[in-house]
Motif scaffolding. Structure first.
Motif, PDB file in Angstrom:
ATOM      1  N   ILE A  53      -3.886 -10.913 -40.397  1.00  0.00           N
ATOM      2  CA  ILE A  53      -4.470 -12.148 -40.947  1.00  0.00           C
ATOM      3  C   ILE A  53      -3.507 -13.311 -40.731  1.00  0.00           C
ATOM      4  CG2 ILE A  53      -5.266 -13.286 -43.063  1.00  0.00           C
ATOM      5  CD1 ILE A  53      -6.063 -10.410 -44.041  1.00  0.00           C
ATOM      6  N   ILE A  54      -2.243 -13.084 -41.008  1.00  0.00           N
ATOM      7  CA  ILE A  54      -1.236 -14.132 -40.814  1.00  0.00           C
ATOM      8  C   ILE A  54      -1.120 -14.476 -39.331  1.00  0.00           C
ATOM      9  CG2 ILE A  54       1.224 -14.655 -40.997  1.00  0.00           C
ATOM     10  CD1 ILE A  54       1.156 -12.998 -43.638  1.00  0.00           C
ATOM     11  N   ARG A  55      -1.181 -13.468 -38.501  1.00  0.00           N
ATOM     12  CA  ARG A  55      -1.142 -13.698 -37.043  1.00  0.00           C
ATOM     13  C   ARG A  55      -2.273 -14.634 -36.634  1.00  0.00           C
ATOM     14  NH1 ARG A  55      -3.401  -9.877 -32.528  1.00  0.00           N
ATOM     15  NH2 ARG A  55      -2.594 -10.946 -30.720  1.00  0.00           N
TER      16      ARG A  55
ATOM     17  N   ARG B  91      -4.455 -19.903 -34.961  1.00  0.00           N
ATOM     18  CA  ARG B  91      -5.461 -20.969 -35.125  1.00  0.00           C
ATOM     19  C   ARG B  91      -4.808 -22.325 -35.410  1.00  0.00           C
ATOM     20  NH1 ARG B  91     -10.485 -18.219 -38.450  1.00  0.00           N
ATOM     21  NH2 ARG B  91     -11.197 -16.943 -36.713  1.00  0.00           N
ATOM     22  N   LYS B  92      -3.782 -22.315 -36.243  1.00  0.00           N
ATOM     23  CA  LYS B  92      -3.092 -23.566 -36.545  1.00  0.00           C
ATOM     24  C   LYS B  92      -2.446 -24.126 -35.282  1.00  0.00           C
ATOM     25  CE  LYS B  92      -1.283 -26.769 -39.198  1.00  0.00           C
ATOM     26  NZ  LYS B  92      -2.087 -27.695 -39.990  1.00  0.00           N
TER      27      LYS B  92
ATOM     28  N   GLY C  21       9.752  -9.596 -41.905  1.00  0.00           N
ATOM     29  CA  GLY C  21       9.290  -8.514 -42.767  1.00  0.00           C
ATOM     30  C   GLY C  21       7.886  -8.016 -42.467  1.00  0.00           C
ATOM     31  N   LEU C  22       7.228  -8.616 -41.478  1.00  0.00           N
ATOM     32  CA  LEU C  22       5.886  -8.183 -41.086  1.00  0.00           C
ATOM     33  C   LEU C  22       5.961  -7.428 -39.771  1.00  0.00           C
ATOM     34  CD1 LEU C  22       3.930 -11.474 -41.851  1.00  0.00           C
ATOM     35  CD2 LEU C  22       4.037  -9.419 -43.267  1.00  0.00           C
ATOM     36  N   ASP C  23       4.990  -6.583 -39.543  1.00  0.00           N
ATOM     37  CA  ASP C  23       4.966  -5.798 -38.317  1.00  0.00           C
ATOM     38  C   ASP C  23       4.260  -6.592 -37.221  1.00  0.00           C
ATOM     39  OD1 ASP C  23       5.380  -3.657 -36.634  1.00  0.00           O
ATOM     40  OD2 ASP C  23       3.559  -2.613 -37.265  1.00  0.00           O
ATOM     41  N   ILE C  24       4.851  -7.746 -36.886  1.00  0.00           N
ATOM     42  CA  ILE C  24       4.284  -8.625 -35.865  1.00  0.00           C
ATOM     43  C   ILE C  24       5.430  -9.140 -35.008  1.00  0.00           C
ATOM     44  CG2 ILE C  24       2.998 -10.732 -35.371  1.00  0.00           C
ATOM     45  CD1 ILE C  24       1.910 -10.666 -38.176  1.00  0.00           C
ATOM     46  N   SER C  25       5.294  -9.030 -33.719  1.00  0.00           N
ATOM     47  CA  SER C  25       6.214  -9.696 -32.803  1.00  0.00           C
ATOM     48  C   SER C  25       5.700 -11.120 -32.640  1.00  0.00           C
ATOM     49  CB  SER C  25       6.219  -8.978 -31.453  1.00  0.00           C
ATOM     50  OG  SER C  25       6.694  -9.828 -30.439  1.00  0.00           O
ATOM     51  N   TRP C  26       6.494 -12.093 -33.014  1.00  0.00           N
ATOM     52  CA  TRP C  26       5.983 -13.468 -32.966  1.00  0.00           C
ATOM     53  C   TRP C  26       5.612 -13.877 -31.557  1.00  0.00           C
ATOM     54  CZ3 TRP C  26       8.215 -17.494 -30.341  1.00  0.00           C
ATOM     55  CH2 TRP C  26       9.532 -17.343 -29.934  1.00  0.00           C
TER      56      TRP C  26
END
Length: 114
Positions: free
Chosen positions: A62-64, A69-70, A96-101
């Motif tokens: 969701i944060i991704r 979108r922003k 702390g999230l499992d996301i590669s920016w």
């Protein structure tokens, strides 16, 4: 409240909303404060406390999507400086999230290259 992951998520969502604006902090039924969301940079969602650790994983996509979108909106509006600023903050925002920016923001980065 600033330690809780869900509160941090709400603050980040408010900051990324178009248009953004103040938040309301309810201390008691008769005490309400209007506060800014700017501390979202100091308190990443993924570094917050979650009662159920599964919530952190559920928020990652969701944060991704919110960030992508922003960033797309900033580019579409010609706000290149704000796009670059947000891009520079992504490693902190995704802490702390499992996301590669890099992979999470690939569509926006591709659009910026075009």
């Amino acid at each position: 409240w600033k330690r809780r992951g869900w509160c941090r998520f709400e603050r980040l969502a408010r900051q990324l909303a178009t248009p953004g604006g103040p938040m309301l902090l309810v201390k008691r039924p008769d005490v309400v404060f209007e506060i800014g969301a700017q501390e979202y940079l100091l308190d990443p969602v993924g570094a917050g406390h979650f009662r159920d650790e599964g919530d952190r994983a559920q928020l990652s996509p969701i944060i991704r999507q919110m960030l992508a979108r922003k960033m797309d909106r900033l580019l579409a509006d010609g706000e290149v400086d704000n796009f670059r600023r947000l891009l520079s903050w992504c490693p902190t925002l995704l802490e702390g999230l499992d996301i590669s920016w890099q992979s999470a923001l690939e569509p926006a980065l591709q659009r910026a290259a075009d």
